[in-house]
Design an enzyme around this catalytic site. Structure first.
Site, PDB file in Angstrom:
ATOM      1  N   ASP A 115       1.014  -1.315  -0.011  1.00  0.00           N
ATOM      2  CA  ASP A 115       0.080   0.007  -0.025  1.00  0.00           C
ATOM      3  C   ASP A 115       0.851   1.032  -0.062  1.00  0.00           C
ATOM      4  O   ASP A 115       2.132   1.227   0.268  1.00  0.00           O
ATOM      5  CB  ASP A 115      -0.897   0.042   1.176  1.00  0.00           C
ATOM      6  CG  ASP A 115      -2.411   0.748   0.989  1.00  0.00           C
ATOM      7  OD1 ASP A 115      -2.371   1.471  -0.067  1.00  0.00           O
ATOM      8  OD2 ASP A 115      -3.064   0.687   1.861  1.00  0.00           O
ATOM      9  N   ASP A 118       0.656   3.899   5.533  1.00  0.00           N
ATOM     10  CA  ASP A 118       0.075   3.320   6.600  1.00  0.00           C
ATOM     11  C   ASP A 118      -0.293   4.590   7.461  1.00  0.00           C
ATOM     12  O   ASP A 118       0.675   5.269   8.257  1.00  0.00           O
ATOM     13  CB  ASP A 118       1.031   2.268   7.342  1.00  0.00           C
ATOM     14  CG  ASP A 118       0.940   1.826   8.739  1.00  0.00           C
ATOM     15  OD1 ASP A 118      -0.406   2.461   9.157  1.00  0.00           O
ATOM     16  OD2 ASP A 118       1.642   1.376   9.434  1.00  0.00           O
ATOM     17  N   ASP A 119      -1.357   5.050   7.715  1.00  0.00           N
ATOM     18  CA  ASP A 119      -1.857   6.155   8.285  1.00  0.00           C
ATOM     19  C   ASP A 119      -2.441   5.513   9.617  1.00  0.00           C
ATOM     20  O   ASP A 119      -1.567   5.780  10.668  1.00  0.00           O
ATOM     21  CB  ASP A 119      -2.988   6.693   7.405  1.00  0.00           C
ATOM     22  CG  ASP A 119      -3.383   8.275   7.985  1.00  0.00           C
ATOM     23  OD1 ASP A 119      -2.993   8.424   9.072  1.00  0.00           O
ATOM     24  OD2 ASP A 119      -4.383   8.772   7.506  1.00  0.00           O
ATOM     25  N   THR A 120      -3.645   5.540   9.700  1.00  0.00           N
ATOM     26  CA  THR A 120      -4.138   4.837  11.056  1.00  0.00           C
ATOM     27  C   THR A 120      -3.921   3.482  11.484  1.00  0.00           C
ATOM     28  O   THR A 120      -4.287   2.755  12.409  1.00  0.00           O
ATOM     29  CB  THR A 120      -5.595   5.081  11.139  1.00  0.00           C
ATOM     30  OG1 THR A 120      -6.316   4.232  10.346  1.00  0.00           O
ATOM     31  CG2 THR A 120      -5.836   6.474  11.115  1.00  0.00           C
ATOM     32  N   THR A 123      -6.582  -0.022   7.310  1.00  0.00           N
ATOM     33  CA  THR A 123      -6.550  -0.791   6.274  1.00  0.00           C
ATOM     34  C   THR A 123      -5.735  -2.070   6.319  1.00  0.00           C
ATOM     35  O   THR A 123      -6.240  -3.048   5.792  1.00  0.00           O
ATOM     36  CB  THR A 123      -6.310   0.289   5.044  1.00  0.00           C
ATOM     37  OG1 THR A 123      -6.988   1.318   5.145  1.00  0.00           O
ATOM     38  CG2 THR A 123      -6.395  -0.699   3.804  1.00  0.00           C
ATOM     39  N   LYS A 159       2.994   7.021   8.608  1.00  0.00           N
ATOM     40  CA  LYS A 159       2.730   8.099   9.359  1.00  0.00           C
ATOM     41  C   LYS A 159       3.129   7.748  10.948  1.00  0.00           C
ATOM     42  O   LYS A 159       2.641   6.837  11.540  1.00  0.00           O
ATOM     43  CB  LYS A 159       1.483   8.925   9.442  1.00  0.00           C
ATOM     44  CG  LYS A 159       1.353   9.445   7.810  1.00  0.00           C
ATOM     45  CD  LYS A 159       0.124  10.318   7.969  1.00  0.00           C
ATOM     46  CE  LYS A 159      -0.366  10.707   6.685  1.00  0.00           C
ATOM     47  NZ  LYS A 159      -1.476  11.438   6.782  1.00  0.00           N
ATOM     48  N   TYR A 190       0.697  12.691  -3.085  1.00  0.00           N
ATOM     49  CA  TYR A 190       1.117  11.707  -4.104  1.00  0.00           C
ATOM     50  C   TYR A 190       1.041  12.060  -5.409  1.00  0.00           C
ATOM     51  O   TYR A 190       0.132  13.122  -5.846  1.00  0.00           O
ATOM     52  CB  TYR A 190       0.808  10.378  -3.931  1.00  0.00           C
ATOM     53  CG  TYR A 190       0.949   9.704  -2.749  1.00  0.00           C
ATOM     54  CD1 TYR A 190       2.335   9.127  -2.606  1.00  0.00           C
ATOM     55  CD2 TYR A 190       0.478   9.762  -1.490  1.00  0.00           C
ATOM     56  CE1 TYR A 190       2.716   8.383  -1.271  1.00  0.00           C
ATOM     57  CE2 TYR A 190       0.617   9.134  -0.333  1.00  0.00           C
ATOM     58  CZ  TYR A 190       1.809   8.513  -0.397  1.00  0.00           C
ATOM     59  OH  TYR A 190       2.383   8.026   0.893  1.00  0.00           O
ATOM     60  N   TRP A 192       0.207  10.985  -8.166  1.00  0.00           N
ATOM     61  CA  TRP A 192      -1.041  10.767  -8.952  1.00  0.00           C
ATOM     62  C   TRP A 192      -2.238  11.405  -8.580  1.00  0.00           C
ATOM     63  O   TRP A 192      -3.282  11.486  -9.405  1.00  0.00           O
ATOM     64  CB  TRP A 192      -1.280   9.121  -8.756  1.00  0.00           C
ATOM     65  CG  TRP A 192      -1.484   8.569  -7.584  1.00  0.00           C
ATOM     66  CD1 TRP A 192      -2.333   8.672  -6.607  1.00  0.00           C
ATOM     67  CD2 TRP A 192      -0.475   7.915  -6.908  1.00  0.00           C
ATOM     68  NE1 TRP A 192      -2.082   8.174  -5.417  1.00  0.00           N
ATOM     69  CE2 TRP A 192      -0.674   7.661  -5.466  1.00  0.00           C
ATOM     70  CE3 TRP A 192       0.892   7.379  -7.357  1.00  0.00           C
ATOM     71  CZ2 TRP A 192       0.179   6.871  -4.695  1.00  0.00           C
ATOM     72  CZ3 TRP A 192       1.619   6.765  -6.119  1.00  0.00           C
ATOM     73  CH2 TRP A 192       1.377   6.248  -4.984  1.00  0.00           C
TER      74      TRP A 192
HETATM   75  O1  LIG Z   1      -3.749   3.381   7.631  1.00  0.00           O
HETATM   76  P1  LIG Z   1      -5.255   3.977   7.260  1.00  0.00           P
HETATM   77  O2  LIG Z   1      -5.879   4.844   8.163  1.00  0.00           O
HETATM   78  O3  LIG Z   1      -6.273   2.737   7.005  1.00  0.00           O
HETATM   79  O4  LIG Z   1      -5.248   4.562   5.851  1.00  0.00           O
HETATM   80  C1  LIG Z   1      -4.635   4.137   4.610  1.00  0.00           C
HETATM   81  C2  LIG Z   1      -5.471   3.970   3.600  1.00  0.00           C
HETATM   82  O5  LIG Z   1      -6.229   5.135   2.984  1.00  0.00           O
HETATM   83  C3  LIG Z   1      -5.982   5.085   1.664  1.00  0.00           C
HETATM   84  O6  LIG Z   1      -7.025   4.465   0.928  1.00  0.00           O
HETATM   85  P2  LIG Z   1      -8.366   5.045   0.491  1.00  0.00           P
HETATM   86  O7  LIG Z   1      -9.501   4.264   1.100  1.00  0.00           O
HETATM   87  O8  LIG Z   1      -8.298   6.402   0.897  1.00  0.00           O
HETATM   88  O9  LIG Z   1      -8.251   4.927  -1.028  1.00  0.00           O
HETATM   89  P3  LIG Z   1      -7.384   5.034  -2.166  1.00  0.00           P
HETATM   90  O10 LIG Z   1      -6.227   4.009  -2.207  1.00  0.00           O
HETATM   91  O11 LIG Z   1      -8.365   4.452  -3.296  1.00  0.00           O
HETATM   92  O12 LIG Z   1      -6.798   6.463  -2.333  1.00  0.00           O
HETATM   93  C4  LIG Z   1      -4.759   4.560   1.470  1.00  0.00           C
HETATM   94  O13 LIG Z   1      -4.424   4.036   0.211  1.00  0.00           O
HETATM   95  C5  LIG Z   1      -4.724   3.644   2.132  1.00  0.00           C
HETATM   96  O14 LIG Z   1      -5.109   2.197   1.805  1.00  0.00           O
END
Ligand SMILES: O=P(O)(O)OC[C@H]1O[C@H](OP(=O)(O)OP(=O)(O)O)[C@H](O)[C@@H]1O
Length: 210
Positions: A115, A118-120, A123, A159, A190, A192
């Site tokens: 991916d 890695d935010d929260t 996912t 993050k 990013y 894109w």
């Molecule tokens: O660590 P988290 O808080 O879970 O966030 C991370 C996720 O958020 C974004 O996805 P998003 O659903 O925004 O869709 P995209 O990938 O299609 O932009 C990103 O691509 C990761 O998959």
């Protein structure tokens, strides 16, 4: 009044190099994956780039599978307390239909989940736990419990912030969680998403992310 968060611009060149460096680490450890799973949409471009650097001369391309995971705000009521959280919606899942016969499942495979960020961690937690659960169920059903399946996670950016969900501790301790960069909790831009890619790349260069 809240301040506008600082933006962190990332160029395609930078992403290319981060994928190349991570692939080198993976190959140096002799852990070339059997399959790459890109989390759609942001994981797809790094998944495709890293595949180039994981491929050895004369070998077949590593198959890429895409899984679609989207985060949406859950504004529901949990009992009497209003909760605001993020839920993962599965929009697409694995499909081995068109692959070689031996690719009937992930059992016994080295799997690289990709991916962009890695935010929260919501996912990634969802992806890893669902895939592990699926493999464990299949192993039981097919009586193939003795085969070892290894999951590695690769993200371009982690993050540095408190996470809402966890990854398996053994994955982290064994180095199978690979973040090319750990960054402050900033707004990541990013390429894109750029309207003006030249300006975006200029800003990324200025910040040293090129
Ligand atoms: O660590 P988290 O808080 O879970 O966030 C991370 C996720 O958020 C974004 O996805 P998003 O659903 O925004 O869709 P995209 O990938 O299609 O932009 C990103 O691509 C990761 O998959």
């Amino acid at each position: 009044m809240s301040e506008t968060p600082a933006k962190f611009y990332i160029s395609y060149n930078n992403i290319h190099k981060l994928c190349q460096q991570t692939a080198k680490t993976i190959l140096d450890r002799n852990e070339k994956p059997d399959v790459i799973i890109g989390i759609s949409g942001g994981g797809l471009i790094p998944a495709r780039i890293i595949r180039t650097f994981l491929k050895k001369k004369g070998e077949k391309n590593i198959p890429i599978q895409a899984i679609g995971l989207s985060l949406y705000e859950d504004l529901g009521l949990d009992g009497k307390v209003e909760t605001i959280g993020k839920e993962v919606i599965r929009t697409q899942w694995l499909d081995f239909g068109a692959l070689d016969k031996h690719f009937d499942s992930l059992i016994g495979k080295k799997i690289l989940i990709v991916d962009e960020v890695d935010d929260t961690r919501t996912t990634l937690h969802y992806a890893v736990s669902e895939l592990e659960k699926e493999v464990a169920e299949q192993q039981k059903r097919l009586n193939r419990q003795n085969e070892k399946t290894t999951f590695t996670v690769f993200v371009l950016h982690n993050k540095d912030k408190p996470k809402n969900a966890a990854l398996p501790i053994e994955m982290i301790e064994s180095g199978h969680y690979m973040a090319a960069c750990t960054v402050p909790d900033q707004w990541l831009c990013y390429p894109w998403d750029a309207d003006d890619i030249d300006e975006h790349t200029r800003l990324a260069k200025l910040q040293g992310h090129d």
